[in-house]
Motif scaffolding. Structure first.
Motif, PDB file in Angstrom:
ATOM      1  N   UNK A  78       1.254   3.078  -4.695  1.00 22.76           N
ATOM      2  CA  UNK A  78       2.325   3.542  -5.573  1.00 22.76           C
ATOM      3  C   UNK A  78       2.138   2.897  -6.937  1.00 22.76           C
ATOM      4  N   UNK A  79       2.622   3.579  -7.956  1.00 20.05           N
ATOM      5  CA  UNK A  79       2.543   3.072  -9.321  1.00 20.05           C
ATOM      6  C   UNK A  79       3.930   2.673  -9.786  1.00 20.05           C
ATOM      7  N   UNK A  80       4.050   1.453 -10.291  1.00 20.15           N
ATOM      8  CA  UNK A  80       5.301   0.981 -10.881  1.00 20.15           C
ATOM      9  C   UNK A  80       5.124   0.959 -12.398  1.00 20.15           C
ATOM     10  N   UNK A  81       5.917   1.756 -13.097  1.00 21.44           N
ATOM     11  CA  UNK A  81       5.758   1.846 -14.552  1.00 21.44           C
ATOM     12  C   UNK A  81       7.116   2.104 -15.193  1.00 21.44           C
ATOM     13  N   UNK A  82       7.326   1.489 -16.348  1.00 18.26           N
ATOM     14  CA  UNK A  82       8.559   1.687 -17.104  1.00 18.26           C
ATOM     15  C   UNK A  82       8.379   2.906 -17.997  1.00 18.26           C
ATOM     16  N   UNK A  83       9.091   3.974 -17.695  1.00 17.27           N
ATOM     17  CA  UNK A  83       8.969   5.217 -18.453  1.00 17.27           C
ATOM     18  C   UNK A  83      10.071   5.356 -19.494  1.00 17.27           C
ATOM     19  N   UNK A  84      10.725   4.229 -19.800  1.00 15.98           N
ATOM     20  CA  UNK A  84      11.733   4.249 -20.852  1.00 15.98           C
ATOM     21  C   UNK A  84      13.146   4.099 -20.347  1.00 15.98           C
ATOM     22  N   UNK A  85      13.357   4.307 -19.063  1.00 14.96           N
ATOM     23  CA  UNK A  85      14.699   4.185 -18.492  1.00 14.96           C
ATOM     24  C   UNK A  85      14.665   3.235 -17.302  1.00 14.96           C
ATOM     25  N   UNK A  86      13.815   2.223 -17.382  1.00 15.22           N
ATOM     26  CA  UNK A  86      13.651   1.285 -16.276  1.00 15.22           C
ATOM     27  C   UNK A  86      12.392   1.592 -15.492  1.00 15.22           C
ATOM     28  N   UNK A 107       1.811   7.768 -21.119  1.00 16.20           N
ATOM     29  CA  UNK A 107       0.665   7.625 -22.026  1.00 16.20           C
ATOM     30  C   UNK A 107       0.938   6.515 -23.043  1.00 16.20           C
ATOM     31  N   UNK A 108      -0.093   5.719 -23.296  1.00 15.85           N
ATOM     32  CA  UNK A 108       0.042   4.596 -24.206  1.00 15.85           C
ATOM     33  C   UNK A 108       0.746   3.392 -23.609  1.00 15.85           C
ATOM     34  N   UNK A 109       1.192   3.511 -22.378  1.00 16.51           N
ATOM     35  CA  UNK A 109       1.887   2.414 -21.708  1.00 16.51           C
ATOM     36  C   UNK A 109       0.981   1.777 -20.654  1.00 16.51           C
ATOM     37  N   UNK A 110       1.528   0.812 -19.953  1.00 14.72           N
ATOM     38  CA  UNK A 110       0.817   0.162 -18.850  1.00 14.72           C
ATOM     39  C   UNK A 110       1.706   0.182 -17.611  1.00 14.72           C
ATOM     40  N   UNK A 111       1.077   0.216 -16.464  1.00 13.20           N
ATOM     41  CA  UNK A 111       1.803   0.173 -15.206  1.00 13.20           C
ATOM     42  C   UNK A 111       1.057  -0.695 -14.210  1.00 13.20           C
ATOM     43  N   UNK A 112       1.681  -0.953 -13.073  1.00 12.67           N
ATOM     44  CA  UNK A 112       1.044  -1.739 -12.017  1.00 12.67           C
ATOM     45  C   UNK A 112       0.868  -0.850 -10.794  1.00 12.67           C
TER      46      UNK A 112
END
Length: 213
Positions: A78-86, A107-112
């Protein structure tokens, strides 16, 4: 030689294991993933991927049609990423529109990317071990254009994978960098699997399909 039974339909996981010298048998689990997550009541990404990996391994280990005398491996990512709303915990996209939405947000962000592993020693004379672990890797996404996202989603590839991206396929050009074990992003961490096999009493070279004379 000790044989591995992979409880996954992922061709990327199978290819990774084969490239590492293993030749696993494959038996896909019939686990209802949303039902498992609901039953355990987990929400954190690491917990979600681990309980799903465990459920898949246990499902296959209980299958009467399984090949006997194997180590059974279940995996889930699974990918955990902050898409702007948590932070959101993302598995496979629901459909093409969902994949496009995700990519435009991440895009342009980072996730785990968290990949859960569960290993069951199903060998007749084995240790009986049932153990698991999670490999977590930080993924930095490129600032791709709308046209690139639309073209990528149209290939169908991101619909088949957790987080809607790959690093070993068409999506590789859209990943700027990875911090951690790149095998885990593909779907199975070889270093973690080696550690789990060792805890089950199996040396890594014993899992190789062929060993030098």
């Amino acid at each position: 030689m000790t044989s591995l039974l992979l409880a996954s339909a992922s061709p990327a996981r199978l290819a990774t294991l084969r490239a590492a010298g293993l030749d696993p048998a494959v038996l896909v689990s019939g686990v209802d993933e949303p039902a498992v997550v609901q039953r355990y009541g987990v929400t954190d990404a690491e917990d979600v991927c681990l309980v799903l990996a465990k459920a898949k391994a246990e499902d296959v280990a209980a299958n009467e049609d399984r090949p006997e005398d194997h180590l059974v491996l279940g995996c889930d990512s699974v990918l955990a990423v902050d898409l702007g709303a948590g932070v959101e915990v993302l598995g496979k996209p629901a459909d093409a529109a969902d994949a496009v939405r995700r990519w435009r947000a991440m895009r342009g962000r980072s996730g785990v990317l968290h990949t859960g592993h569960w290993l069951i020693d199903d060998r007749e004379d084995g240790s009986g071990a049932t153990i698991g672990g999670v490999a977590s890797v930080t993924v930095h996404f490129a600032d791709v254009t709308d046209a690139e996202i639309d073209a990528y989603v149209a290939t169908g590839e991101p619909l088949q994978v957790a987080g809607a991206f790959t690093v070993d396929g068409l999506g590789g050009a859209f990943v700027r960098g990875i911090e951690g074990d790149h095998h885990a992003v593909v779907g199975v961490s070889l270093p973690l699997l080696r550690e789990l096999a060792g805890e089950a009493g199996v040396a890594w070279p014993d899992l190789w399909a062929e060993r030098p004379a």
